[in-house]
Write an enzyme that holds these catalytic residues in place. Structure first.
Site, PDB file in Angstrom:
ATOM      1  N   LYS A   1     -41.417 -51.950   5.443  1.00 16.02           N
ATOM      2  CA  LYS A   1     -42.972 -51.894   5.646  1.00 16.02           C
ATOM      3  C   LYS A   1     -43.263 -53.065   6.582  1.00 16.02           C
ATOM      4  O   LYS A   1     -43.306 -54.278   6.125  1.00 16.02           O
ATOM      5  CB  LYS A   1     -43.652 -52.004   4.380  1.00 16.02           C
ATOM      6  CG  LYS A   1     -45.138 -52.045   4.170  1.00 16.02           C
ATOM      7  CD  LYS A   1     -45.899 -52.722   3.364  1.00 16.02           C
ATOM      8  CE  LYS A   1     -46.401 -54.100   3.919  1.00 16.02           C
ATOM      9  NZ  LYS A   1     -47.138 -53.915   4.994  1.00 16.02           N
TER      10      LYS A   1
ATOM     11  N   GLU B   1     -38.628 -65.665   2.285  1.00 19.26           N
ATOM     12  CA  GLU B   1     -38.894 -66.415   3.211  1.00 19.26           C
ATOM     13  C   GLU B   1     -40.329 -66.815   3.412  1.00 19.26           C
ATOM     14  O   GLU B   1     -41.120 -65.913   3.730  1.00 19.26           O
ATOM     15  CB  GLU B   1     -38.080 -66.215   4.741  1.00 19.26           C
ATOM     16  CG  GLU B   1     -36.738 -66.355   4.667  1.00 19.26           C
ATOM     17  CD  GLU B   1     -36.265 -67.528   4.152  1.00 19.26           C
ATOM     18  OE1 GLU B   1     -36.810 -68.709   4.150  1.00 19.26           O
ATOM     19  OE2 GLU B   1     -35.172 -67.525   3.371  1.00 19.26           O
TER      20      GLU B   1
ATOM     21  N   CYS C   1     -43.305 -69.825  11.064  1.00 14.81           N
ATOM     22  CA  CYS C   1     -43.101 -70.891   9.769  1.00 14.81           C
ATOM     23  C   CYS C   1     -42.301 -72.039  10.173  1.00 14.81           C
ATOM     24  O   CYS C   1     -42.332 -73.133   9.459  1.00 14.81           O
ATOM     25  CB  CYS C   1     -42.374 -70.038   8.823  1.00 14.81           C
ATOM     26  SG  CYS C   1     -40.752 -69.370   9.397  1.00 14.81           S
TER      27      CYS C   1
ATOM     28  N   GLU D   1     -50.206 -75.269   4.918  1.00 15.54           N
ATOM     29  CA  GLU D   1     -49.844 -74.464   6.067  1.00 15.54           C
ATOM     30  C   GLU D   1     -51.033 -73.802   6.844  1.00 15.54           C
ATOM     31  O   GLU D   1     -51.824 -73.346   6.118  1.00 15.54           O
ATOM     32  CB  GLU D   1     -48.860 -73.255   5.763  1.00 15.54           C
ATOM     33  CG  GLU D   1     -48.285 -72.660   7.033  1.00 15.54           C
ATOM     34  CD  GLU D   1     -47.198 -71.462   6.809  1.00 15.54           C
ATOM     35  OE1 GLU D   1     -47.494 -70.763   5.980  1.00 15.54           O
ATOM     36  OE2 GLU D   1     -45.946 -71.519   7.308  1.00 15.54           O
TER      37      GLU D   1
HETATM   38  N1  LIG Z   1     -43.391 -67.556   6.932  1.00 16.21           N
HETATM   39  C1  LIG Z   1     -43.810 -66.861   7.787  1.00 16.21           C
HETATM   40  O1  LIG Z   1     -43.234 -66.295   8.551  1.00 16.21           O
HETATM   41  C2  LIG Z   1     -45.361 -66.252   7.658  1.00 16.21           C
HETATM   42  C3  LIG Z   1     -46.211 -66.976   6.792  1.00 16.21           C
HETATM   43  N2  LIG Z   1     -47.510 -66.401   7.101  1.00 16.21           N
HETATM   44  C4  LIG Z   1     -48.488 -67.229   6.237  1.00 16.21           C
HETATM   45  O2  LIG Z   1     -49.231 -66.466   5.346  1.00 16.21           O
HETATM   46  C5  LIG Z   1     -50.570 -66.458   5.800  1.00 16.21           C
HETATM   47  C6  LIG Z   1     -51.362 -65.296   5.499  1.00 16.21           C
HETATM   48  O3  LIG Z   1     -50.923 -64.127   6.477  1.00 16.21           O
HETATM   49  P1  LIG Z   1     -50.607 -62.817   5.918  1.00 16.21           P
HETATM   50  O4  LIG Z   1     -50.481 -61.724   7.267  1.00 16.21           O
HETATM   51  O5  LIG Z   1     -51.999 -62.609   5.208  1.00 16.21           O
HETATM   52  O6  LIG Z   1     -49.339 -62.932   5.035  1.00 16.21           O
HETATM   53  P2  LIG Z   1     -49.046 -62.053   3.953  1.00 16.21           P
HETATM   54  O7  LIG Z   1     -48.146 -62.628   3.081  1.00 16.21           O
HETATM   55  O8  LIG Z   1     -50.181 -61.075   3.326  1.00 16.21           O
HETATM   56  O9  LIG Z   1     -48.102 -60.938   4.764  1.00 16.21           O
HETATM   57  C7  LIG Z   1     -46.882 -60.705   4.913  1.00 16.21           C
HETATM   58  C8  LIG Z   1     -46.531 -59.402   4.350  1.00 16.21           C
HETATM   59  O10 LIG Z   1     -46.616 -58.987   3.197  1.00 16.21           O
HETATM   60  C9  LIG Z   1     -47.251 -57.780   2.999  1.00 16.21           C
HETATM   61  N3  LIG Z   1     -48.002 -57.856   1.780  1.00 16.21           N
HETATM   62  C10 LIG Z   1     -49.358 -58.331   1.644  1.00 16.21           C
HETATM   63  N4  LIG Z   1     -49.878 -58.187   0.349  1.00 16.21           N
HETATM   64  C11 LIG Z   1     -48.651 -57.926  -0.272  1.00 16.21           C
HETATM   65  C12 LIG Z   1     -48.626 -57.646  -1.844  1.00 16.21           C
HETATM   66  N5  LIG Z   1     -49.511 -57.584  -2.724  1.00 16.21           N
HETATM   67  N6  LIG Z   1     -47.354 -57.068  -2.019  1.00 16.21           N
HETATM   68  C13 LIG Z   1     -46.172 -56.935  -1.162  1.00 16.21           C
HETATM   69  N7  LIG Z   1     -46.287 -57.006   0.349  1.00 16.21           N
HETATM   70  C14 LIG Z   1     -47.651 -57.668   0.745  1.00 16.21           C
HETATM   71  C15 LIG Z   1     -48.011 -57.826   4.387  1.00 16.21           C
HETATM   72  O11 LIG Z   1     -48.492 -56.441   4.575  1.00 16.21           O
HETATM   73  C16 LIG Z   1     -47.037 -58.028   5.393  1.00 16.21           C
HETATM   74  O12 LIG Z   1     -46.125 -57.036   5.587  1.00 16.21           O
HETATM   75  C17 LIG Z   1     -50.477 -67.143   7.150  1.00 16.21           C
HETATM   76  O13 LIG Z   1     -51.893 -67.810   7.489  1.00 16.21           O
HETATM   77  C18 LIG Z   1     -49.541 -68.086   6.988  1.00 16.21           C
HETATM   78  O14 LIG Z   1     -49.727 -69.187   6.536  1.00 16.21           O
HETATM   79  C19 LIG Z   1     -48.061 -65.135   7.524  1.00 16.21           C
HETATM   80  C20 LIG Z   1     -47.039 -64.411   8.209  1.00 16.21           C
HETATM   81  C21 LIG Z   1     -45.485 -65.018   8.392  1.00 16.21           C
HETATM   82  O1  LIG Z   2     -38.424 -70.259  14.696  1.00 17.00           O
HETATM   83  C1  LIG Z   2     -37.921 -69.064  14.531  1.00 17.00           C
HETATM   84  O2  LIG Z   2     -37.388 -68.478  15.592  1.00 17.00           O
HETATM   85  C2  LIG Z   2     -37.978 -68.159  13.306  1.00 17.00           C
HETATM   86  C3  LIG Z   2     -39.596 -68.383  12.604  1.00 17.00           C
HETATM   87  C4  LIG Z   2     -39.371 -67.366  11.449  1.00 17.00           C
HETATM   88  O3  LIG Z   2     -38.676 -67.126  10.894  1.00 17.00           O
HETATM   89  C5  LIG Z   2     -41.064 -67.430  11.033  1.00 17.00           C
HETATM   90  O4  LIG Z   2     -41.790 -67.866  11.626  1.00 17.00           O
HETATM   91  O5  LIG Z   2     -41.098 -66.643  10.145  1.00 17.00           O
END
Ligand SMILES: NC(=O)C1=CN([C@@H]2O[C@H](COP(=O)(O)OP(=O)(O)OC[C@H]3O[C@@H](n4cnc5c(N)ncnc54)[C@H](O)[C@@H]3O)[C@@H](O)[C@H]2O)C=CC1
Ligand SMILES: O=C(O)CCC(=O)C(=O)O
Length: 485
Positions: A177, A252, A286, A387
């Site tokens: 997904k 993650e 991240c 974050e």
């Molecule tokens: N660790 C990372 O690389 C990431 C961190 N984030 C953080 O999250 C914040 C919000 O971004 P979002 O895109 O809203 O993150 P999110 O955690 O909502 O989205 C990530 C994935 O989870 C899915 N998702 C959303 N709600 C879900 C649920 N209830 N159950 C299962 N899957 C679900 C989304 O559709 C997407 O595919 C950002 O501001 C950032 O701080 C966002 C994206 C990547």
């Molecule tokens: O720094 C990277 O290449 C990976 C970063 C990452 O895993 C993320 O933002 O979710």
């Protein structure tokens, strides 16, 4: 402006529209009037179909040799490489990172596929001396079954591939997904898997909201393992749902990554690392640097040098080769960044530079923000603890090196951290005392190598590791075998 395309689900080797015919929009963050795609707004109906297809395929898929599975990953890598420009452009237009970064990420996806193709030929167990002289005791590894992959929009090619490639090579089948915000890019990746000739049902993709499809996956009894990258709040829900039904999970999540600039650091190199680590991809990694912890003796000099360089970064549409910083990936993200900038000011930090929406009328339809540098940030402030996921650097002054390490650890996250110093004692102290899963010396905080384990401590992950050979721990189960004549 290109025409918007329709993005369907990919189930059992076929592209299929959702039964309800409902669509969500994926738009270009550089120009919100441009719809990139009308993407499926799927429900449990399509999810069940995909899980069934993956379940049916898994018995045949697990019987293939690692070498056979690897050949398909290599073919997928070749296809991805032959489409670098096309997929790079789609990614740049769909989520905003510059074309160079987007193309680089696509090439990284191909490299990950090749790496895991090789894993199909490596050992999957150990021989252990038995207490019975006649017996043969060894371990082997077996696939988990059907793997659910939930991926975010910030690395729409690399993250799903670093989850799907190991899942597949170790004999699992996949239901993926992707984030709706990057579903057009996801479909281009999926098409490479399709064209490579994977058996029907081995890889499937369901597009839809997190609340319906993502949550449905976490709770689905037919999904044996779930791997997630995204926010902490959603990650914890996914983990709890998986735990409640006895499925394996891997999360993650966020980071609040520090870089320490010690008094003896090469300041020019350190400035470059802060800019690259903190502001590339508009700070939406991240592993991005967000806390810049600088020893008092060089604080003012470092700040001057940093501001000089930040002021040269051009903000704009990532398809323009002269642009360094694209827009935030979506409107919600821009709002989050603006909210934190406001909060930083209210809590007493001093905004030295940027943090505003550019006045240029060419940029008025995009989710742009100029890179922000905050001075006099204290560890208790929200911008030093939460974050942000945007181009915001928080400068924190440390009394001395020991104080810098204490400040660096003063967070609930523990994903990545780096230090600039020439002193071996500082390096050793940092390596021993820094609470983070990825630590880097004289390098920026971002920069994950596909052949090495990646994951966080504290709140940043489920304490598992992805990538490299570490991936085998999640995507397989160990079977201990005792054989006696
Ligand atoms: N660790 C990372 O690389 C990431 C961190 N984030 C953080 O999250 C914040 C919000 O971004 P979002 O895109 O809203 O993150 P999110 O955690 O909502 O989205 C990530 C994935 O989870 C899915 N998702 C959303 N709600 C879900 C649920 N209830 N159950 C299962 N899957 C679900 C989304 O559709 C997407 O595919 C950002 O501001 C950032 O701080 C966002 C994206 C990547
Ligand atoms: O720094 C990277 O290449 C990976 C970063 C990452 O895993 C993320 O933002 O979710």
């Amino acid at each position: 402006m290109k025409d918007a395309i329709i993005i369907d689900n990919y189930i059992g080797g076929q592209w299929k529209p959702p039964a309800n015919r409902e669509r969500l929009e994926s738009i270009n963050p550089a120009n919100k009037r441009e719809v990139m795609g009308y993407v499926a707004n799927s429900t449990d109906f399509e999810l069940n179909e995909a899980v069934y297809a993956a379940e049916t395929a898994r018995l045949l898929w697990r019987k293939k040799t690692g070498a056979e599975r690897g050949q398909l990953l290599v073919r997928t890598a070749e296809l991805l490489e032959s489409r670098l420009d096309e997929i790079g452009e789609t990614m740049c237009r769909e989520m905003g990172k510059t074309f160079a970064e987007a193309r680089g990420e696509t090439a990284r996806g191909a490299a990950i596929l090749r790496y895991y193709a090789g894993e199909g030929m490596r050992k999957i167990g150990d021989v252990i001396p038995s207490s019975d002289a006649e017996a043969f005791l060894f371990t082997t590894r077996v696939p988990l079954g059907v793997i659910g992959v939930i991926s975010p929009w910030n690395f729409p090619v690399a993250i799903p591939i670093w989850k799907m490639a190991p899942a597949l090579i170790y004999g699992n089948t996949v239901v993926w997904k992707p984030a709706v915000e990057t579903a057009v890019t996801a479909a281009a990746v999926m098409q490479c898997f399709h064209d490579a000739g994977f058996p029907l049902g081995a890889v499937n993709m369901i597009v839809g909201s997190g609340a319906v499809v993502g949550n449905g996956m976490a709770n689905h009894p037919g999904i044996h393992g779930i791997t997630f990258t995204g926010s902490n709040s959603v990650g914890k829900q996914v983990g709890q749902a998986a735990l409640a039904r006895g499925a394996k999970y891997q999360l993650e999540m966020g980071g609040k990554n520090p870089i320490i600039i010690a008094g003896d650091a090469d300041l020019d190199l350190a400035v470059d690392a802060v800019i690259s680590g903190g502001l590339r991809s508009t700070g939406q990694k991240c592993t991005a640097t967000s806390r810049v912890i600088v020893e008092r003796s060089i604080y003012e000099l470092f700040k001057t040098k940093l501001l000089e360089k930040v002021a040269t970064l051009k903000v704009g549409n990532g398809m323009d080769p002269s642009v360094w910083l694209g827009p935030c990936a979506n409107e919600k993200q821009l709002e989050t960044v603006l909210r934190y900038i406001q909060k930083g000011k209210e809590e007493g930090a001093v905004l030295l530079y940027g943090g505003t929406q550019p006045e240029d009328s060419d940029l008025s339809d995009g989710f742009y923000i100029t890179p922000a540098v905050f001075d006099r940030v204290e560890s208790r402030m929200s911008i030093a603890q939460e974050e942000i996921f945007g181009p915001v650097l928080a400068l924190i002054e440390a009394r001395d090196f020991e104080d810098a390490i204490t400040l660096a650890n003063d967070t609930s996250y523990g994903l990545s951290a780096s230090i600039y110093t020439k002193n071996i004692g500082n390096v050793l102290s940092f390596v021993q005392n820094m609470e983070a899963g990825l630590i880097r010396v004289n390098a920026e905080t971002a920069g994950v190598e596909l052949q090495a384990p990646f994951g966080g401590m504290k709140q940043s992950s489920s304490h598992s590791r992805e990538q490299g050979q570490a991936a085998i721990e999640f995507f397989t189960s160990v079977k201990t075998v005792f054989i006696k004549p």
